[in-house]
Design a protein around this motif. Structure first.
Motif, mmCIF file in Angstrom:
data_model
loop_
_atom_site.group_PDB
_atom_site.id
_atom_site.type_symbol
_atom_site.label_atom_id
_atom_site.label_comp_id
_atom_site.label_asym_id
_atom_site.label_seq_id
_atom_site.Cartn_x
_atom_site.Cartn_y
_atom_site.Cartn_z
ATOM 1 N N LYS A 70 0.835 -1.205 0.000
ATOM 2 C CA LYS A 70 0.000 0.000 0.000
ATOM 3 C C LYS A 70 0.872 1.259 0.000
ATOM 4 C CE LYS A 70 -4.130 -2.020 2.181
ATOM 5 N NZ LYS A 70 -5.077 -1.581 1.145
ATOM 6 N N CYS A 71 2.003 1.184 0.751
ATOM 7 C CA CYS A 71 2.915 2.341 0.757
ATOM 8 C C CYS A 71 3.419 2.612 -0.664
ATOM 9 C CB CYS A 71 4.099 2.083 1.687
ATOM 10 S SG CYS A 71 3.665 1.933 3.423
ATOM 11 N N LEU A 72 3.826 1.546 -1.348
ATOM 12 C CA LEU A 72 4.428 1.715 -2.667
ATOM 13 C C LEU A 72 3.389 2.043 -3.738
ATOM 14 C CD1 LEU A 72 7.067 -1.143 -2.596
ATOM 15 C CD2 LEU A 72 7.425 1.300 -2.258
ATOM 16 N N ASP A 73 2.096 1.747 -3.444
ATOM 17 C CA ASP A 73 1.052 2.149 -4.379
ATOM 18 C C ASP A 73 0.990 3.665 -4.505
ATOM 19 O OD1 ASP A 73 0.375 -0.407 -5.001
ATOM 20 O OD2 ASP A 73 -1.293 -0.539 -3.561
ATOM 21 N N CYS A 74 1.291 4.351 -3.391
ATOM 22 C CA CYS A 74 1.308 5.826 -3.413
ATOM 23 C C CYS A 74 2.673 6.345 -3.877
ATOM 24 C CB CYS A 74 0.979 6.379 -2.028
ATOM 25 S SG CYS A 74 -0.755 6.197 -1.565
ATOM 26 N N HIS A 75 3.721 5.722 -3.362
ATOM 27 C CA HIS A 75 5.071 6.200 -3.670
ATOM 28 C C HIS A 75 5.575 5.481 -4.915
ATOM 29 C CE1 HIS A 75 5.391 8.463 0.112
ATOM 30 N NE2 HIS A 75 4.742 7.439 0.677
ATOM 31 N N GLU A 76 5.028 5.886 -6.058
ATOM 32 C CA GLU A 76 5.296 5.189 -7.314
ATOM 33 C C GLU A 76 6.743 5.357 -7.773
ATOM 34 O OE1 GLU A 76 2.481 6.680 -10.053
ATOM 35 O OE2 GLU A 76 0.746 5.714 -9.107
ATOM 36 N N ALA B 140 22.372 17.756 2.638
ATOM 37 C CA ALA B 140 21.664 18.845 1.955
ATOM 38 C C ALA B 140 22.535 19.560 0.923
ATOM 39 C CB ALA B 140 21.154 19.853 2.988
ATOM 40 N N ASP B 141 23.876 19.392 1.013
ATOM 41 C CA ASP B 141 24.745 20.037 0.041
ATOM 42 C C ASP B 141 24.563 19.452 -1.351
ATOM 43 O OD1 ASP B 141 25.755 21.621 2.019
ATOM 44 O OD2 ASP B 141 27.524 20.371 2.401
ATOM 45 N N CYS B 142 24.197 18.184 -1.414
ATOM 46 C CA CYS B 142 23.999 17.525 -2.713
ATOM 47 C C CYS B 142 22.517 17.311 -3.020
ATOM 48 C CB CYS B 142 24.730 16.183 -2.741
ATOM 49 S SG CYS B 142 26.525 16.326 -2.574
ATOM 50 N N HIS B 143 21.757 16.922 -2.003
ATOM 51 C CA HIS B 143 20.333 16.614 -2.206
ATOM 52 C C HIS B 143 19.510 17.919 -2.123
ATOM 53 C CE1 HIS B 143 20.710 12.247 -2.218
ATOM 54 N NE2 HIS B 143 21.660 12.401 -1.307
ATOM 55 N N LYS C 283 11.305 17.289 -13.550
ATOM 56 C CA LYS C 283 10.401 18.215 -12.868
ATOM 57 C C LYS C 283 9.478 17.483 -11.899
ATOM 58 C CE LYS C 283 7.123 21.975 -13.796
ATOM 59 N NZ LYS C 283 6.161 21.521 -12.798
ATOM 60 N N GLU C 284 8.987 16.302 -12.263
ATOM 61 C CA GLU C 284 8.057 15.588 -11.398
ATOM 62 C C GLU C 284 8.691 15.241 -10.048
ATOM 63 O OE1 GLU C 284 7.172 11.581 -12.558
ATOM 64 O OE2 GLU C 284 8.830 11.575 -13.993
ATOM 65 N N ILE C 285 9.997 15.041 -10.030
ATOM 66 C CA ILE C 285 10.682 14.778 -8.758
ATOM 67 C C ILE C 285 11.054 16.072 -8.074
ATOM 68 C CG2 ILE C 285 12.662 13.622 -7.699
ATOM 69 C CD1 ILE C 285 12.753 11.751 -10.066
ATOM 70 N N ARG C 286 11.491 17.052 -8.866
ATOM 71 C CA ARG C 286 11.921 18.340 -8.299
ATOM 72 C C ARG C 286 10.764 19.048 -7.596
ATOM 73 N NH1 ARG C 286 14.040 20.152 -12.588
ATOM 74 N NH2 ARG C 286 12.321 21.469 -13.309
ATOM 75 N N ASP C 287 9.543 18.829 -8.057
ATOM 76 C CA ASP C 287 8.381 19.502 -7.468
ATOM 77 C C ASP C 287 7.924 18.875 -6.151
ATOM 78 O OD1 ASP C 287 8.377 21.281 -9.518
ATOM 79 O OD2 ASP C 287 6.796 20.281 -10.669
ATOM 80 N N THR D 290 12.357 15.027 -0.819
ATOM 81 C CA THR D 290 12.770 13.763 -1.446
ATOM 82 C C THR D 290 14.286 13.669 -1.516
ATOM 83 O OG1 THR D 290 12.533 12.369 -3.395
ATOM 84 C CG2 THR D 290 12.734 14.730 -3.791
ATOM 85 N N TYR D 291 14.775 12.437 -1.541
ATOM 86 C CA TYR D 291 16.191 12.178 -1.780
ATOM 87 C C TYR D 291 16.399 11.558 -3.160
ATOM 88 C CZ TYR D 291 17.509 13.154 3.048
ATOM 89 O OH TYR D 291 17.756 13.772 4.230
ATOM 90 N N LEU D 292 15.326 11.447 -3.931
ATOM 91 C CA LEU D 292 15.402 10.859 -5.254
ATOM 92 C C LEU D 292 15.786 11.904 -6.299
ATOM 93 C CD1 LEU D 292 12.146 8.697 -5.148
ATOM 94 C CD2 LEU D 292 14.481 7.941 -4.739
ATOM 95 N N GLY D 293 16.137 11.412 -7.482
ATOM 96 C CA GLY D 293 16.271 12.300 -8.630
ATOM 97 C C GLY D 293 17.671 12.760 -8.954
ATOM 98 N N LEU D 294 18.678 12.443 -8.106
ATOM 99 C CA LEU D 294 20.035 12.892 -8.420
ATOM 100 C C LEU D 294 20.689 11.971 -9.434
ATOM 101 C CD1 LEU D 294 21.609 14.037 -5.047
ATOM 102 C CD2 LEU D 294 20.267 15.327 -6.684
#
Length: 611
Positions: A55-61, A125-128, A136-140, A144-148
């Motif tokens: 259920k957690c991953l259903d939201c956190h696609e 926080a210096d990198c993330h 953009k979908e991650i940046r918005d 989050t720690y994703l997207g790098l």
């Protein structure tokens, strides 16, 4: 009964607000607040079960896609073995930080991106941060720690302005941007040779501008000719190919004898003249404009223009009648005498011999014996090679005039016909190791044929003579290599099995690297395991007797392959059979010693599991 059921349901409906406050442990965090309410519980919870990771991953696609791709921290062994709620519990209030961890203890290697060098120092926080996220979908996302990306230029500015590509790690490491330790100038179109290797980069690659406009040019530099960078001090007099005379070690080091064509002058270089340094004839102190013009008005027909006439003009000025430019000592006979017209043409070392060394008469015309070498040369070997008939072979059977007495053509095949054929490592042993007995004397007779005649017996009095009678080293060793040993250990009281059979002899019998200070043990060695191996159980099994390691251990490895837990006081049954040993046998400290506890005195259920 059915009426009572409906009545209770009606009461619960009327008091749903009170019921919710009793079921919910607290408000959700800010990010999950839209899921709050009694009828939203099943969005995260599965009735009668724990919180569902699905259920957690259903939201956190986005996170699910990373996990499905086998990437990131959440596919590491640390995370896959636990539920989401163990790290991200909720219902602790709006301001609760649902992503909490100790940055100083976090193992970034588990994310799939190992932090190396200077990357180990910054804070998360210096990198993330949003500026480093391209999608953009991650940046918005609020948090989050994703997207790098792992590409250097996704975080760092391109100092080289796209001139050198985008793969920064081809030249740089993670310690610092400067210097670039992986860069090798030899991989470019201009290899650094000589003095160029000592130059600082900015000597050729100038830095322009400052601050954000600071730029160092590494491409597009001209290097076809030396004059692209260096001033032509000869003002074009010798053309623009400086390497005809100079090299890259030093401008003042002239290598013209290798590249400059001296035949274009009035004096072509022949013989030994070809190997002279330019400044043995030309004055180094001349200016660049008059360099190499010393002999413009000299007469080159006479050697005495440069060389002293050691004959004081007895043979005239035409030195070439007897000498050549190859060597002053190599004579062209004063009367143009050709020695090959005699019965003894001069070859090899004899060419260099002074005429008077052989022709001792005043006019050098007396006939000489020359059928054998010993006609002129003494028998250096003093009869070592005299055969049973009293005849000694001529020197030419082993030596050649071309190479002199110091070299011999007596080879391995010839040695096979002696009383000591060469085998194994003896084939690669230089002759002088065995035959040069002093600085000026070689011996070939009675130098011994047994190993101990040449080699020290380092095992003397350490190994019983029964195993190598008469100190015969070949009982164990061969001439192929001293370290290769072929000994049947079953002849002793301790037959080698398993890993023992693969061990080097030194591991048990010898200690030390210096051959003169080896500690050897061959006689009377104790076969008890603990004589060689440390008792890692620290006496826990002493009650079974001193030589008891093989009760549990075999000879292949140290694992307890022979141990059967059913033979102990605690027979393994049920779930106990699947447990790792370490689950029950813990590491403890006893008398300041760390050990694994195997001898457990109490093993009722409550002793391990509690009441």
């Amino acid at each position: 009964m059915s009426m009572l059921k409906y009545f209770v349901g009606f009461i619960l409906f009327l008091n749903s607000g009170l019921l919710y406050t009793q079921i919910s442990p607290g408000p959700l965090v800010e990010y999950h607040k839209e899921l709050e309410g009694l009828f939203n519980c099943t969005e995260c919870h599965t009735l009668g079960q724990k919180i569902s990771d699905e259920k957690c991953l259903d939201c956190h696609e986005l996170l699910r896609s990373r996990i499905d791709a086998g990437k990131g921290y959440h596919v590491s062994d640390v995370v896959t073995s636990i539920n989401c709620f163990e790290c991200h519990s909720d219902h602790h209030g709006r301001k609760f930080d649902i992503i909490r961890f100790d940055e100083s203890e976090f193992d970034h290697d588990l994310t799939g991106y190992e932090l190396l060098g200077a990357h180990q120092d910054p804070k998360c926080a210096d990198c993330h941060k949003d500026a480093h996220i391209s999608k953009k979908e991650i940046r918005d996302k609020v948090y989050t720690y994703l997207g790098l990306s792992t590409e250097c230029l996704s975080c760092h500015d391109d100092y080289h302005r796209s001139e050198l590509g985008t793969s920064c790690i081809d030249c740089h490491d993670f310690e610092a941007f400067v210097p670039a330790p992986k860069f090798d100038h030899n991989d470019t179109d201009f290899r650094l040779i000589g003095a160029h290797k000592e130059l600082d980069c900015v000597s050729c690659h100038a830095i322009e501008g400052s601050g954000e406009d600071r730029f160092q040019q590494f491409t597009g530099l001209a290097f076809d000719n030396c004059t692209s960078c260096h001033e032509d001090v000869h003002q074009g007099k010798f053309g623009n190919k400086c390497t005809d005379c100079h090299n890259q070690n030093s401008f003042s080091e002239i290598s013209g004898r290798k590249n400059f064509d001296h035949s274009t002058t009035n004096f072509p270089l022949l013989g030994q003249h070809r190997f002279l340094d330019c400044f043995e004839c030309h004055d180094r102190q001349n200016s660049a404009s008059t360099m190499f013009e010393d002999f413009q008005h000299q007469n080159f027909n006479h050697c005495t223009t440069c060389h002293e006439d050691v004959h004081n003009n007895k043979f005239g000025q035409d030195c070439r009648k007897c000498h050549s430019e190859e060597s002053f000592k190599q004579l062209n006979d004063p009367d143009a005498f050709d020695h090959s017209l005699t019965d003894y043409p001069l070859i090899g070392m004899h060419i260099e011999v002074d005429c008077a060394a052989c022709h001792i008469s005043e006019d050098m015309t007396d006939p000489l014996e020359h059928e054998e070498c010993k006609s002129c040369h003494d028998d250096y070997h003093q009869g070592d090679f005299v055969d049973t008939n009293g005849q000694s072979p001529d020197c030419a059977s082993c030596h050649q005039v071309e190479e002199g007495f110091e070299n011999t053509h007596f080879d391995i095949d010839d040695h096979k016909n002696t009383d000591f054929p060469l085998t194994g490592a003896h084939i690669a042993t230089p002759c002088f190791v065995c035959h040069l007995q002093s600085e000026d004397r070689w011996e070939f007779r009675n130098i011994g044929k047994l190993c101990v005649d040449c080699h020290d017996d380092i095992h003397y009095q350490y190994i019983d003579s029964a195993y190598y009678p008469k100190q015969d080293c070949q009982a164990c060793h061969s001439t192929e290599a001293w370290a290769d040993i072929d000994f049947d250990h079953s002849r002793t009281d301790f037959e080698l099995e398993g890993a023992h059979a693969r061990s080097d002899c030194r591991a048990c019998h010898m200690d030390g690297e210096d051959q003169n200070q080896l500690n050897q043990e061959f006689k009377g060695l104790d076969a008890d395991c603990l004589h060689c191996h440390e008792n890692v159980h620290y006496g826990q099994f002493d009650h079974l007797g001193e030589k008891n390691c093989n009760n549990c251990h075999g000879f292949e490895d140290w694992t307890a392959s022979r141990f059967d837990h059913d033979n102990t006081k605690f027979r393994l049954e049920g779930a106990h059979q699947d447990l790792e040993c370490a689950a029950c046998h813990k590491t403890i400290i006893r008398d300041s010693t760390e050990l694994i506890l195997y001898k457990i005195e109490k093993f009722e259920c409550v002793d391990c599991h509690g009441s």
